[in-house]
Design an enzyme around this catalytic site. Structure first.
Site, short mmCIF file in Angstrom:
data_model
loop_
_atom_site.label_atom_id
_atom_site.label_comp_id
_atom_site.label_asym_id
_atom_site.label_seq_id
_atom_site.Cartn_x
_atom_site.Cartn_y
_atom_site.Cartn_z
N LEU A 191 0.82 -1.21 0.00
CA LEU A 191 0.00 0.00 0.00
C LEU A 191 0.85 1.26 0.00
O LEU A 191 0.43 2.30 -0.48
CB LEU A 191 -0.92 0.02 1.22
CG LEU A 191 -1.89 -1.16 1.37
CD1 LEU A 191 -2.80 -0.94 2.57
CD2 LEU A 191 -2.73 -1.33 0.11
N GLY A 192 2.06 1.16 0.58
CA GLY A 192 2.90 2.36 0.58
C GLY A 192 4.16 2.20 1.40
O GLY A 192 4.35 1.20 2.09
N GLU A 232 1.95 7.04 6.37
CA GLU A 232 3.28 7.16 5.75
C GLU A 232 3.91 8.53 6.04
O GLU A 232 5.12 8.64 6.21
CB GLU A 232 3.21 6.90 4.24
CG GLU A 232 2.78 5.49 3.85
CD GLU A 232 3.63 4.38 4.44
OE1 GLU A 232 4.78 4.64 4.83
OE2 GLU A 232 3.13 3.24 4.55
N ALA A 269 2.83 -5.87 20.81
CA ALA A 269 3.69 -6.93 20.28
C ALA A 269 3.84 -6.89 18.77
O ALA A 269 4.93 -7.04 18.23
CB ALA A 269 3.12 -8.29 20.69
ZN LIG Z 1 4.27 1.94 8.33
#
Ligand SMILES: [Zn+2]
Length: 547
Positions: A191-192, A232, A269
């Protein structure tokens, strides 16, 4: 020892089994930033040094900037790389992404209403806002979108083509004036991914799949609320994943050890997939309220992501007020307007590509893009990490003219380096006031720029046909003085006695305009300095008065 080792192996195995058996894991990779980062750490020693130094920033020293309450506006350019018409996403879809960012970074997003009561006090407006660029690096009008038709059907994460117009992608706009977002079809159903601060300039931005950008058009559920970009950009501002990318160790490593004071996220985690119901517990947060799966830096579906914490906001502000602070001076978010006064960095002439000396004399060309004569310039420059040096010039640079400056020297380390330049002061078109140059230093010698050097002045020589040379040595030296042109021809050579403090005039009447190297050689030393010779039509002939 043995049992804990096998315990760990077992845990990693079970963790992998859980992840790999997740029905959706094989279908998409939410974010490849940590893969990109690990690759860079291994392949680029200079990136490693820069990144580690960013992580060592002490919050106590930078607290003021972290707590600053000013609104920062980031001009954004989207580079759309398309192989099919579906990938050539609409302007409406891009605008919807900007809307998402401004809602998310202000906590005006509807999903933030669902933050569990225990954490509502942690919802924090970053005061960072995003605007589609309105003027391009040349100062011309733009919609903040470039569109490139390409033969490349999908890009892999380490594909240099993405970031290069020549290779079928698009060159970055100057990172000191814009946030670059590349939108394309990514391989591995990713996705990025994002470049952390410290990355080299040509790749310093974020990359998003056309299927995960904005909230309409080609954006596909469950990644159609624009939060891949929110996430992002968090990385681009140095934020780590909320589980710390530490493979199941409950070390709370989403903040570096120097910034634990900022750490206001629970230990977690592993990434969270899909949407969860509060409270969600895991092996690192075993009691209520459990993990903060609705944080933007987790992997939860778009509609279930809700907020950044004050600690995350502070970390982003340290970067945006520090390493990325050039963005604050950008006028990329303003419509082009008549600008009488507009100085521009035209190009970086030195350093480029390879430097054989650790002590560098940077050289840049400045152009007057405005109508008014430029009479004064303040140039700040330095190796990425800050603009450590500055240079002040007064003179006359007419509209449309260019001139270049050899700046006072600066010492650098070996290996891959980045030097940045910025014109300071008031300039109504500041998108062209920033430039950076990547280069490699392959010499271990001469790192100390403070050693005694000859000086030559004025530099540039302008309006006269002579230059003064002064030795800084404390003893008289019979020296060979030479002037050499850029192709290595010796145009002047004379033995002379250089006494401490003496300034010797050299006649340049027979020289043409250009860049020259002045070299002085004694018994035990050889020193050089570059100078620019621009005598002009009406320059005063002969040796100049050096006192
Ligand atoms: Zn990330």
């Amino acid at each position: 020892m043995k049992s804990s080792y096998y315990g760990k192996v077992l845990r990693v195995f079970l963790f992998s089994l859980i992840i790999l058996s997740h029905p959706l894991f094989s279908q998409e990779h939410r974010c490849l930033t940590s893969e990109w980062h690990s690759h860079k750490l291994k392949s680029d020693a200079a990136y490693k040094t820069r990144f580690e130094s960013i992580e060592s920033i002490n919050i106590f020293q930078d607290k003021e900037s972290a707590l600053a309450d000013t609104t920062l506006i980031i001009p954004v350019v989207f580079h759309i790389l398309y192989n099919t018409s579906e990938q050539n996403i609409s302007e409406e879809q891009i605008v919807s992404q900007i809307d998402v960012l401004n809602e998310d970074y202000a906590v005006n997003n509807a999903s933030s209403m669902d933050v569990p009561a225990v954490w509502t006090g942690l919802k924090k407006d970053s005061k960072i806002r995003f605007v589609l660029a309105k003027r391009d690096p040349n100062g011309n009008f733009t919609k903040g979108i470039t569109r490139t038709s390409t033969n490349i059907t999908e890009y892999t994460i380490f594909d240099p083509a993405l970031f290069s117009t020549a290779l079928g992608g698009h060159d970055a706009w100057p990172r000191g004036s814009y946030l670059n977002v590349w939108v394309c079809k990514l391989g591995s159903n990713a996705l990025g991914f994002a470049a952390y601060p410290g990355s080299s300039a040509p790749t310093d931005g974020i990359v998003i799949s056309y299927k995960a950008l904005g909230r309409n058009g080609s954006a596909a559920s469950p990644y159609n609320a624009g939060r891949t970009c929110t996430h992002e950009i968090g990385h681009w501002f140095s934020l780590n994943h909320i589980w710390g990318d530490d493979n199941d160790n409950c070390l709370g490593k989403d903040f570096p050890v120097t910034q634990t004071e900022l750490d206001d996220t629970p230990n977690q985690a592993a990434p969270t997939f899909r949407c969860k119901k509060f409270p969600e517990l895991d092996e690192c947060s075993t009691v209520d309220p459990g993990i903060m799966y609705m944080n933007y830096m987790d992997y939860t579906d778009d509609r279930c992501m809700m907020f950044f914490t004050p600690g995350q906001v502070a970390k982003m502000r340290i970067i945006v007020d520090g390493l990325r602070d050039s963005l604050k001076l950008s006028s990329g978010h303003l419509l082009p307007a008549y600008t009488g006064y507009d100085a521009a960095i035209d190009s970086v002439l030195n350093p480029v590509r390879l430097a054989g000396d650790r002590c560098l004399q940077p050289e840049i060309r400045i152009k007057n893009n405005g109508a008014d004569t430029i009479k004064e310039l303040q140039i700040a420059y330095g190796l990425y990490q800050g603009l450590q040096k500055s240079f002040h010039w007064t003179g006359n640079l007419a509209s449309g003219d260019t001139t270049h400056f050899i700046l006072p020297e600066i010492g650098t380390n070996m290996g891959n380096q980045v030097m940045e330049f910025r014109l300071m002061g008031t300039d109504s078109n500041s998108v062209n006031n920033y430039a950076s140059a990547g280069f490699k230093v392959n010499s271990a010698v001469n790192e100390n720029c403070s050693t005694c050097k000859i000086s030559a002045y004025p530099n540039p020589v302008s309006g006269q046909r002579g230059i003064c040379v002064k030795s800084c040595r404390n003893q008289s030296q019979l020296s060979l003085v030479r002037i050499i042109n850029t192709i290595g021809q010796v145009l002047f050579e004379e033995k002379m006695n250089l006494n401490p403090g003496d300034a010797i005039p050299l006649d340049l009447t027979s020289f043409q305009s250009g860049v020259y190297l002045l070299n002085i050689e004694g018994d035990l030393f050889s020193e050089s300095v570059r100078f620019i010779y621009l005598p002009g039509e009406n320059g005063v002939n002969g040796p100049t008065n050096c006192n």
